[in-house]
Design a protein around this motif. Structure first.
Motif, mmCIF file in Angstrom:
data_model
loop_
_atom_site.group_PDB
_atom_site.id
_atom_site.type_symbol
_atom_site.label_atom_id
_atom_site.label_comp_id
_atom_site.label_asym_id
_atom_site.label_seq_id
_atom_site.Cartn_x
_atom_site.Cartn_y
_atom_site.Cartn_z
ATOM 1 N N ILE A 1 -6.002 16.231 30.872
ATOM 2 C CA ILE A 1 -5.106 15.479 31.737
ATOM 3 C C ILE A 1 -4.002 16.372 32.284
ATOM 4 O O ILE A 1 -3.666 16.325 33.459
ATOM 5 C CB ILE A 1 -4.515 14.279 30.971
ATOM 6 N N LEU B 1 -5.794 15.261 26.278
ATOM 7 C CA LEU B 1 -4.444 15.543 26.742
ATOM 8 C C LEU B 1 -4.439 16.821 27.576
ATOM 9 O O LEU B 1 -3.831 16.894 28.638
ATOM 10 C CB LEU B 1 -3.548 15.694 25.517
ATOM 11 N N LEU C 1 -0.577 2.209 25.927
ATOM 12 C CA LEU C 1 -0.255 2.002 27.335
ATOM 13 C C LEU C 1 0.593 0.750 27.531
ATOM 14 O O LEU C 1 1.520 0.739 28.333
ATOM 15 C CB LEU C 1 -1.539 1.897 28.163
ATOM 16 N N GLU D 1 -0.459 7.874 37.258
ATOM 17 C CA GLU D 1 -1.378 7.254 36.300
ATOM 18 C C GLU D 1 -1.697 8.220 35.173
ATOM 19 O O GLU D 1 -1.721 7.849 33.999
ATOM 20 C CB GLU D 1 -2.654 6.876 37.062
ATOM 21 N N LEU D 2 -1.921 9.479 35.539
ATOM 22 C CA LEU D 2 -2.234 10.480 34.521
ATOM 23 C C LEU D 2 -1.055 10.677 33.589
ATOM 24 O O LEU D 2 -1.223 10.900 32.392
ATOM 25 C CB LEU D 2 -2.614 11.805 35.186
ATOM 26 N N GLN D 3 0.149 10.566 34.147
ATOM 27 C CA GLN D 3 1.316 10.776 33.302
ATOM 28 C C GLN D 3 1.500 9.629 32.310
ATOM 29 O O GLN D 3 1.868 9.846 31.167
ATOM 30 C CB GLN D 3 2.563 10.968 34.163
ATOM 31 N N ARG D 4 1.204 8.414 32.769
ATOM 32 C CA ARG D 4 1.213 7.265 31.864
ATOM 33 C C ARG D 4 0.215 7.488 30.733
ATOM 34 O O ARG D 4 0.505 7.266 29.561
ATOM 35 C CB ARG D 4 0.804 6.011 32.630
ATOM 36 N N MET D 5 -0.942 7.931 31.117
ATOM 37 C CA MET D 5 -2.000 8.135 30.142
ATOM 38 C C MET D 5 -1.650 9.257 29.183
ATOM 39 O O MET D 5 -1.927 9.181 27.991
ATOM 40 C CB MET D 5 -3.257 8.523 30.895
ATOM 41 N N LYS D 6 -1.027 10.280 29.727
ATOM 42 C CA LYS D 6 -0.582 11.389 28.900
ATOM 43 C C LYS D 6 0.403 10.883 27.848
ATOM 44 O O LYS D 6 0.305 11.218 26.668
ATOM 45 C CB LYS D 6 0.100 12.431 29.797
ATOM 46 N N ILE E 1 -3.107 17.148 36.160
ATOM 47 C CA ILE E 1 -1.783 16.927 36.734
ATOM 48 C C ILE E 1 -1.302 18.184 37.456
ATOM 49 O O ILE E 1 -0.836 18.130 38.589
ATOM 50 C CB ILE E 1 -0.769 16.501 35.651
ATOM 51 N N MET F 1 -9.058 8.276 38.375
ATOM 52 C CA MET F 1 -8.542 9.601 38.042
ATOM 53 C C MET F 1 -9.644 10.610 37.795
ATOM 54 O O MET F 1 -9.387 11.728 37.389
ATOM 55 C CB MET F 1 -7.676 9.496 36.801
#
Lengths: 149, 149
Positions: A95, A92, B132, B101-106, A99, A59
DNA sequence: ACAAACCTTATACTTTACTACAGGGTTTAG
DNA sequence: CTAAACCCTGTAGTAAAGTATAAGGTTTGT
């Protein structure tokens, strides 16, 4: 019992042996238990950590960022809770921006694949930069939507 | 008239002079017009291109990927349209995976900032890896949602 | 007209993130 | 019991992406 040696962790994660030791030296992977002979013995938690590193790298986070993310840890009764929160909130924001940017780019690529192969006149917007420009311009976007409907 | 010299493009985009020349050498920036004395003369299109590079880099694309994205171009009556589409679709997939992936991390970071500073017992999930894991487990997620509601 | 600020090419250096030895000890399969 | 496959530390080499410097030409303000 269920310990992994470095080669097995390497096989499970796709990260090369040397790189795993390199991550350890950088403090990304924590120092694992050692066997009597000095071999590194990894746990399932280490597997998850290694997999996280792989994903975070994809990422676009650098090792330093990843290190920060991994060290985010709210300790019980910790006075550092505010600091942790601040760091988490900064990441955050980062990120969320990524996104958004990715979504703009996704839109542009979709426009290229959907709208640009076919008509003769349509080839005007058929580069990613032009497609992005269109997405930037709200009037153009609604026009495009209207035409399609 | 409205041409920019390298220093001005640098100022507008935050990319250093040397780096702009480096991008040109790598084929990322196209060779600009030159003044009589040999100074590079950039257009607004170059500004947008440079800004695109900056954004794409932040999202974790390497210079090679960016170069590919920039070269996506559907030519009128081109027989390469299928190839362009294939490349665009490959990049699209890549982007979609990054977004997921970024949304999971967010989600994980939100959990840390929202749920982890306060209660005494809550500190169990208060690292990004634990957060996570929770997100990975659908039962845990719905449990968390239920508790919050 | 002349210094400051800008541009040119070319070369060399730096940082980040690996990756590959060298030289040696350990485990394991035949 | 010994060769292949594995692991160790330490050092050195690489690739990607910049950044800096040298030696010199150009523009601009006064």
């Amino acid at each position: 019992m269920g310990y992994l040696r470095i080669g097995q962790l390497s096989a499970r994660t796709g990260i090369n042996n040397e790189t795993l030791r390199f991550y350890e030296a950088r403090g990304l992977m924590s120092e694992p238990r050692r066997s009597e002979a000095g071999y590194r013995l990894y746990t399932e938690a280490d597997v998850r950590k290694a997999e996280f590193i792989v994903r975070a790298k994809k990422m676009g986070f650098g090792l330093k960022d990843i290190s920060e993310l991994l060290s985010l840890r709210v300790e019980k009764e910790s006075s550092t809770c505010g600091e942790v929160k601040d760091l988490a909130e900064a990441k955050l924001l980062e990120i969320e921006q990524k996104i958004e940017e990715l979504q703009r780019m996704k839109g542009a690529l979709e426009q290229i694949t959907e709208a640009c192969c076919g008509g003769q006149e349509s080839a005007i917007h058929c580069t990613i930069l032009n497609a992005l420009d269109q997405i930037d311009d709200p009037a153009e976007v609604s026009a495009r939507v209207a035409v399609r409907a």
